[in-house]
Design an enzyme around this catalytic site. Structure first.
Site, short mmCIF file in Angstrom:
data_model
loop_
_atom_site.label_atom_id
_atom_site.label_comp_id
_atom_site.label_asym_id
_atom_site.label_seq_id
_atom_site.Cartn_x
_atom_site.Cartn_y
_atom_site.Cartn_z
N HIS A 236 -11.75 2.04 -6.56
CA HIS A 236 -10.64 1.07 -6.61
C HIS A 236 -11.04 -0.17 -7.41
CE1 HIS A 236 -9.52 3.54 -3.05
NE2 HIS A 236 -8.31 3.39 -3.57
N ASN A 237 -11.32 0.05 -8.68
CA ASN A 237 -11.84 -0.99 -9.55
C ASN A 237 -10.86 -1.27 -10.70
OD1 ASN A 237 -12.25 1.21 -11.35
ND2 ASN A 237 -14.25 1.59 -10.42
N PHE A 238 -11.32 -2.04 -11.68
CA PHE A 238 -10.42 -2.43 -12.77
C PHE A 238 -9.97 -1.24 -13.61
CE2 PHE A 238 -9.87 -3.99 -17.22
CZ PHE A 238 -8.71 -4.74 -17.00
N HIS A 240 -9.45 1.76 -12.51
CA HIS A 240 -8.38 2.41 -11.73
C HIS A 240 -7.08 1.64 -11.90
CE1 HIS A 240 -6.10 4.17 -8.44
NE2 HIS A 240 -6.00 2.99 -7.86
N HIS A 276 -1.96 -3.80 -7.91
CA HIS A 276 -1.78 -3.06 -6.66
C HIS A 276 -3.03 -2.90 -5.81
CE1 HIS A 276 -3.63 0.40 -8.63
NE2 HIS A 276 -3.65 1.01 -7.46
N ASP A 277 -4.24 -3.07 -6.36
CA ASP A 277 -5.47 -2.94 -5.56
C ASP A 277 -6.38 -4.15 -5.71
OD1 ASP A 277 -5.38 -0.64 -3.98
OD2 ASP A 277 -5.88 0.67 -5.66
N ASP A 386 -0.15 5.86 -8.75
CA ASP A 386 -1.35 5.52 -7.99
C ASP A 386 -2.23 6.74 -7.72
OD1 ASP A 386 -3.15 3.94 -6.58
OD2 ASP A 386 -2.03 4.06 -4.70
#
Length: 524
Positions: A236-238, A240, A276-277, A386
């Site tokens: 869940h990083n940049f 992604h 979103h994350d 997503d």
């Protein structure tokens, strides 16, 4: 036949390539190892595409071809280590075959050694908080939670990392602009600084810059603050964030949403994907709630992560220099805020069935002029984006699965250490790479994607066909692992039987020994 010659250098060595002017794009490519990334630079130092549209040049204006990420078996790495990894692997495989030929089957001890090596490798690769000196240290003590990432990276980005993305001279060609609109886009070929430019291209090509009077420097600062707040975690990083945004961008073009929805809705969806994350730390909502973290307490166990992502997004937008909506009207801002919150909260997978069932109920009479219908569609589109990795080519999608499993395994390890309920689909002792995907694709991905394709039939070939192929791929992998497991069990049982036979004397031998003992005179 008309041809053109391209002059370029590889590690300073002059080379040239000649091909027909009208040759197809797939015939013009540069190849290296399976994990290598190649980039072509023009004399100004700007990245250009390897394609038939390359401008002919002269020996005095050579392009430069570079390998910017090398395979682990590369000559450079072999030289640095003092040995060739591929040669060592071949030697080990040869020894294993020799044992198999001489013994008739692979001894159980070899399987046991392999198991220990795999276990050791998993500890090194998947459990960040274990170090070389404290590999088997009891971690139940102490208050600091491990950062869920690679051994030498901090959870938060350093100042140097952040400043690096400001430095970029990428010129985005028309070919790249078109490629950016497709689900086959390969994120692994682009560095973070280049990705920042590609995100700006999306806002520009959808006319958001012009329609909502977004100043380029404000957009750049907004994206910089977004980049800064995506953490150094495996999944869940940049990158992604970029993949989800790029898939959303592609869906907007593939389904021609520009002619069906207001541009403000498209702005909401794209910005929701970007945000979103934000500030995800690698632990899901189940962990947050069970561990009673600050986020779970703040949001009363209701979508703690998604609420946090929204809050961080609007913290960024509260600052004037990074507020890309600062020139919109009050009513427009209210609509944008409401839409972004609705979209980001929809990414909580515990709401999956609720949102999908709502979409299915309105699908037969779907009306783009109905705001409630559009709101549900926007939630479906961000959900699809997503979890869309499996809709991409396998060489793009599979590395993402490896990243996801690393994050999952880290969480389950921490849950075990802290005495919390272990999330079943994250437990390294219970799931395998293929088993983690087959059920997810069959019962989550496909039903969701199929419903969206019912509204937009053109998506069948773009996202459903690749997902079906991915399901076949992981199903075969799962079967292969099961066969290997059965063969290993049979070999271990056979080895144990041989050991038992060798250590237990036969009945005849036992009787003979007993008779011999009985015939001996008692010692006086």
């Amino acid at each position: 036949m008309a041809t053109k010659i391209i002059y370029f250098t590889v590690n300073g060595r002059p080379e040239q390539a000649e091909f027909p002017v009208d040759c197809p794009a797939q015939d013009v490519k540069a190849e290296a190892g399976p994990h290598d990334i190649l980039k072509l630079y023009n004399p100004k130092g700007n990245i250009i595409n390897i394609s038939p549209s390359l401008e002919p040049n002269s020996q005095n204006s050579c392009y430069k071809l570079e390998v910017v990420a090398a395979d682990c078996n590369s000559v450079e790495l072999a030289g640095a280590l003092g040995f060739d990894l591929s040669s060592m692997e071949k030697r080990l495989q040869g020894l294993e075959k020799k044992i198999l030929i001489e013994a008739g089957e692979t001894p159980a001890v070899v399987y046991e050694m392999k198991k220990q090596v795999d276990s050791f490798r998993e500890k090194l690769e998947s459990v960040e908080h274990l170090s070389w000196l404290g590999l088997f240290k009891d971690l139940s003590e102490g208050t600091h939670k491990p950062s869920p990432f690679y051994h030498k990276r901090t959870l938060r980005k350093t100042r140097e990392e952040c400043e690096h993305v400001r430095e970029n001279s990428l010129e985005v060609s028309e070919e790249v602009r078109q490629y950016l609109k497709t689900p086959t886009f390969d994120n692994w070929q682009w560095e973070d600084a280049e990705i920042m430019v590609l995100l700006q291209v999306m806002y520009t090509d959808l006319d958001f810059i012009a329609i909502y009077n977004i100043e380029p420097e404000v957009l750049q600062q907004f994206l910089f603050e977004v980049y800064r707040r995506y953490n150094n975690i495996p999944f869940h990083n940049f990158k992604h964030c970029f993949c989800v945004t790029q898939m959303m961008y592609g869906l907007i073009w593939l389904t021609d949403l520009r002619s069906k929805m207001d541009s403000i809705d498209l702005l909401i969806m794209l910005t929701s994907a970007v945000c979103h994350d934000l500030d995800h730390t690698g632990y899901n909502n189940a962990y947050q709630i069970n561990a009673r973290t600050e986020l779970a307490l703040r949001y009363n166990d209701i979508s703690p992560l998604e609420n946090h992502h929204c809050a961080v997004a609007f913290e960024i937008l509260e600052e004037t220099e990074s507020n890309i909506f600062r020139n919109v009207s009050m009513d427009q801002y209210k609509r944008i805020r409401e839409g972004i919150i609705k979209c980001i909260l929809a990414t909580d997978m515990t709401r999956h069935n609720e949102i999908l069932n709502k979409f299915k109920s309105i699908l037969p009479a779907f009306d783009f002029t109905n705001k409630d219908h559009r709101d549900v569609l926007m939630m479906i589109l961000i959900k699809v984006s997503d979890i869309s990795n499996e809709a991409r080519p396998m060489d793009v999608a599979e590395p993402w699965l490896d990243c996801l499993l690393q994050e999952f395994y880290n969480q389950s390890d921490v849950e075990k250490l802290e005495g919390l309920p272990v999330t079943p689909f994250m437990d390294r002792d219970k799931i395998t790479k293929p088993s983690s995907q087959t059920g997810f694709i069959r019962f989550v991905l496909l039903p969701l994607f199929i419903e969206l394709a019912n509204l937009f039939p053109c998506l069948e070939q773009h996202i459903i066909d690749p997902v079906r192929k991915a399901l076949d791929y992981y199903t075969e992998m799962e079967k292969a692992l099961e066969r290997e497991k059965q063969n290993r069990a049979q070999s271990e049982n056979a080895a144990k039987s041989k050991e038992t036979s060798a250590s237990t004397p036969s009945t005849a031998e036992s009787q003979a020994e007993a008779g011999c003992e009985a015939s001996k005179p008692d010692a006086q």
